[in-house]
Design a protein around this motif. Sequence first.
Motif, PDB file in Angstrom:
ATOM      1  N   ILE A  22      46.483  44.473  31.402  1.00 52.33           N
ATOM      2  CA  ILE A  22      45.333  44.786  32.252  1.00 52.33           C
ATOM      3  C   ILE A  22      44.045  44.727  31.425  1.00 52.33           C
ATOM      4  O   ILE A  22      43.052  44.142  31.847  1.00 52.33           O
ATOM      5  CB  ILE A  22      45.492  46.174  32.917  1.00 52.33           C
ATOM      6  N   ALA A  23      44.069  45.331  30.240  1.00 52.02           N
ATOM      7  CA  ALA A  23      42.895  45.304  29.363  1.00 52.02           C
ATOM      8  C   ALA A  23      42.515  43.861  29.021  1.00 52.02           C
ATOM      9  O   ALA A  23      41.335  43.498  29.064  1.00 52.02           O
ATOM     10  CB  ALA A  23      43.160  46.100  28.090  1.00 52.02           C
ATOM     11  N   LYS A  24      43.509  43.067  28.724  1.00 52.39           N
ATOM     12  CA  LYS A  24      43.258  41.659  28.384  1.00 52.39           C
ATOM     13  C   LYS A  24      42.656  40.917  29.572  1.00 52.39           C
ATOM     14  O   LYS A  24      41.695  40.159  29.424  1.00 52.39           O
ATOM     15  CB  LYS A  24      44.570  40.999  27.957  1.00 52.39           C
ATOM     16  N   LEU A  25      43.212  41.134  30.760  1.00 50.59           N
ATOM     17  CA  LEU A  25      42.688  40.481  31.962  1.00 50.59           C
ATOM     18  C   LEU A  25      41.249  40.907  32.257  1.00 50.59           C
ATOM     19  O   LEU A  25      40.442  40.107  32.744  1.00 50.59           O
ATOM     20  CB  LEU A  25      43.585  40.792  33.169  1.00 50.59           C
ATOM     21  N   LEU A  26      40.937  42.160  31.960  1.00 49.47           N
ATOM     22  CA  LEU A  26      39.584  42.666  32.166  1.00 49.47           C
ATOM     23  C   LEU A  26      38.609  42.195  31.089  1.00 49.47           C
ATOM     24  O   LEU A  26      37.396  42.312  31.254  1.00 49.47           O
ATOM     25  CB  LEU A  26      39.588  44.201  32.210  1.00 49.47           C
ATOM     26  N   GLY A  27      39.146  41.729  29.975  1.00 48.10           N
ATOM     27  CA  GLY A  27      38.292  41.296  28.871  1.00 48.10           C
ATOM     28  C   GLY A  27      37.729  42.464  28.082  1.00 48.10           C
ATOM     29  O   GLY A  27      36.618  42.395  27.559  1.00 48.10           O
ATOM     30  N   ILE A  28      38.506  43.559  28.007  1.00 48.90           N
ATOM     31  CA  ILE A  28      38.082  44.748  27.271  1.00 48.90           C
ATOM     32  C   ILE A  28      39.181  45.143  26.301  1.00 48.90           C
ATOM     33  O   ILE A  28      40.321  44.670  26.401  1.00 48.90           O
ATOM     34  CB  ILE A  28      37.772  45.929  28.220  1.00 48.90           C
ATOM     35  N   SER A  29      38.839  46.028  25.386  1.00 47.08           N
ATOM     36  CA  SER A  29      39.857  46.503  24.453  1.00 47.08           C
ATOM     37  C   SER A  29      40.799  47.478  25.158  1.00 47.08           C
ATOM     38  O   SER A  29      40.447  48.080  26.175  1.00 47.08           O
ATOM     39  CB  SER A  29      39.204  47.196  23.258  1.00 47.08           C
ATOM     40  N   ARG A  30      41.974  47.621  24.583  1.00 44.85           N
ATOM     41  CA  ARG A  30      42.925  48.599  25.103  1.00 44.85           C
ATOM     42  C   ARG A  30      42.329  50.003  25.057  1.00 44.85           C
ATOM     43  O   ARG A  30      42.497  50.793  25.968  1.00 44.85           O
ATOM     44  CB  ARG A  30      44.202  48.590  24.254  1.00 44.85           C
ATOM     45  N   GLN A  31      41.607  50.279  23.959  1.00 49.15           N
ATOM     46  CA  GLN A  31      41.010  51.607  23.793  1.00 49.15           C
ATOM     47  C   GLN A  31      39.998  51.896  24.887  1.00 49.15           C
ATOM     48  O   GLN A  31      39.950  53.006  25.422  1.00 49.15           O
ATOM     49  CB  GLN A  31      40.348  51.747  22.420  1.00 49.15           C
ATOM     50  N   THR A  32      39.206  50.908  25.259  1.00 57.37           N
ATOM     51  CA  THR A  32      38.232  51.096  26.338  1.00 57.37           C
ATOM     52  C   THR A  32      38.948  51.421  27.642  1.00 57.37           C
ATOM     53  O   THR A  32      38.554  52.338  28.368  1.00 57.37           O
ATOM     54  CB  THR A  32      37.348  49.845  26.494  1.00 57.37           C
TER      55      THR A  32
END
Length: 91
Positions: A22-32
């Motif tokens: 999900i983080a990758k699909l959103l283009g954000i870090s896992r931490q975010t």
Amino acid sequence: MHPGELLREEILPALDRPKTEIAKLLGISRQTLYDVLKERQLVTPGMALRLGKLCGNGPDLWLNLQKRYDLHRAERELGEKLGKIPTLEVA
């Protein structure tokens, strides 16, 4: 309700995908993503656009949830001070 709560409790289980994906699909870090899910980070307009696109429900839902959450918190924090402010009427 913080937008992260909706995402954590309703949306992600329905999507049935790993949070890393999900983080990758959103283009954000896992931490975010984890910070949003743990309600440590607010949903910005940019994040609302990302979530709205991914979930297909648009950014307004996410921004409105954040706005209502922020107003509720501010109202609780101001408490009595807010009650002492008069409401003026325009003549």
